[in-house]
Design a protein around this motif. Structure first.
Motif, mmCIF file in Angstrom:
data_model
loop_
_atom_site.group_PDB
_atom_site.id
_atom_site.type_symbol
_atom_site.label_atom_id
_atom_site.label_comp_id
_atom_site.label_asym_id
_atom_site.label_seq_id
_atom_site.Cartn_x
_atom_site.Cartn_y
_atom_site.Cartn_z
ATOM 1 N N VAL A 161 27.316 9.572 -1.871
ATOM 2 C CA VAL A 161 26.395 8.523 -1.458
ATOM 3 C C VAL A 161 26.978 7.201 -1.959
ATOM 4 O O VAL A 161 27.296 7.058 -3.142
ATOM 5 N N SER A 162 27.133 6.257 -1.037
ATOM 6 C CA SER A 162 27.707 4.973 -1.460
ATOM 7 C C SER A 162 26.941 3.804 -0.850
ATOM 8 O O SER A 162 26.334 3.933 0.214
ATOM 9 N N SER A 163 26.976 2.698 -1.546
ATOM 10 C CA SER A 163 26.365 1.468 -1.076
ATOM 11 C C SER A 163 27.224 0.303 -1.568
ATOM 12 O O SER A 163 27.525 0.215 -2.760
ATOM 13 N N PRO A 164 27.606 -0.610 -0.680
ATOM 14 C CA PRO A 164 28.450 -1.727 -1.106
ATOM 15 C C PRO A 164 27.725 -2.686 -2.058
ATOM 16 O O PRO A 164 28.364 -3.414 -2.799
ATOM 17 N N ASN A 165 26.410 -2.620 -2.103
ATOM 18 C CA ASN A 165 25.628 -3.544 -2.939
ATOM 19 C C ASN A 165 25.191 -2.917 -4.259
ATOM 20 O O ASN A 165 24.393 -3.501 -4.977
ATOM 21 N N SER A 166 25.674 -1.721 -4.575
ATOM 22 C CA SER A 166 25.251 -1.046 -5.797
ATOM 23 C C SER A 166 26.387 -1.003 -6.800
ATOM 24 O O SER A 166 27.546 -0.789 -6.441
ATOM 25 N N GLU A 167 26.038 -1.186 -8.078
ATOM 26 C CA GLU A 167 27.058 -1.179 -9.140
ATOM 27 C C GLU A 167 27.580 0.227 -9.428
ATOM 28 O O GLU A 167 28.723 0.392 -9.850
ATOM 29 N N ASN A 168 26.726 1.215 -9.267
ATOM 30 C CA ASN A 168 27.157 2.580 -9.603
ATOM 31 C C ASN A 168 27.515 3.388 -8.348
ATOM 32 O O ASN A 168 27.267 4.573 -8.273
ATOM 33 N N SER A 169 28.085 2.733 -7.399
ATOM 34 C CA SER A 169 28.468 3.379 -6.157
ATOM 35 C C SER A 169 29.985 3.638 -6.179
ATOM 36 O O SER A 169 30.732 2.825 -6.716
#
Length: 181
Positions: free
Chosen positions: A19-27
């Motif tokens: 699971v990834s998100s460009p706006n998340s620090e723990n991605s």
């Protein structure tokens, strides 16, 4: 997440979901997954007829186990019917009731003794009856409102030499199968 299991063979499958998100620090985050596919298990219950015992099924049990049936259960009934029943009643409510109740108790006890990982795989049973064993299976599968059991789901019922049209008894009934006298 959707899994298409149509072409998968029984077994355990493992993998990861990312699971990834460009706006998340723990991605990105990964999750380990495991999925198990198993085949159902259908125990075979063998019901002998009158003036017999479960040993008549020894050869059949061995054959079935050799052929891949791991759960073959020959029930041991009283040779001349349960003490609480009369073989000569005309009331369907009482005919083979005691033997059907014994069969119900036996199936439940065998199921309850299965390992916890096997129980969910048992959803139905094959029932095989010889002679009056077939009549006992019929009685078991159609309980009346006063009976204390709920029958299992039968995948298949096989009756061999079962007198479905009646026993045709004539003469001295007390001498039937040497059950008395």
């Amino acid at each position: 997440v959707h899994i298409n299991t149509t072409s998968l063979a029984p077994g355990t499958y493992t993998g990861t979901i990312t699971v990834s998100s460009p706006n998340s620090e723990n991605s990105p985050q990964t999750i380990a997954v495991s999925y198990e596919i198993w085949l159902p298990i259908t125990p075979v219950v063998l019901v002998h007829g009158m003036a017999s015992d479960s040993s008549v099924w020894d050869g059949m049990k061995s054959y079935l186990q050799t052929d891949g049936f791991d759960y073959v259960w020959p029930v041991a009934l009283e040779a001349c019917g349960a003490a609480s029943e009369s073989l000569f009643t005309t009331s369907p409510q009482y005919l083979f009731r005691g033997s059907a109740e014994t069969l119900a108790t036996y199936i439940n006890s065998k199921y309850n003794a299965l390992p916890a990982n096997i129980k969910p795989r048992v959803r139905q049973y094959d029932l095989i009856g010889h002679g009056t064993g077939g009549l006992i299976i019929r009685r078991y599968l159609s309980p009346t409102g006063t009976d204390g059991w709920t029958p299992v789901k039968a995948a298949q019922v096989v009756m061999m030499g079962t007198p479905n049209d009646g026993l045709g008894i004539v003469g001295d009934k007390t001498k039937l199968y040497s059950c008395s006298g």
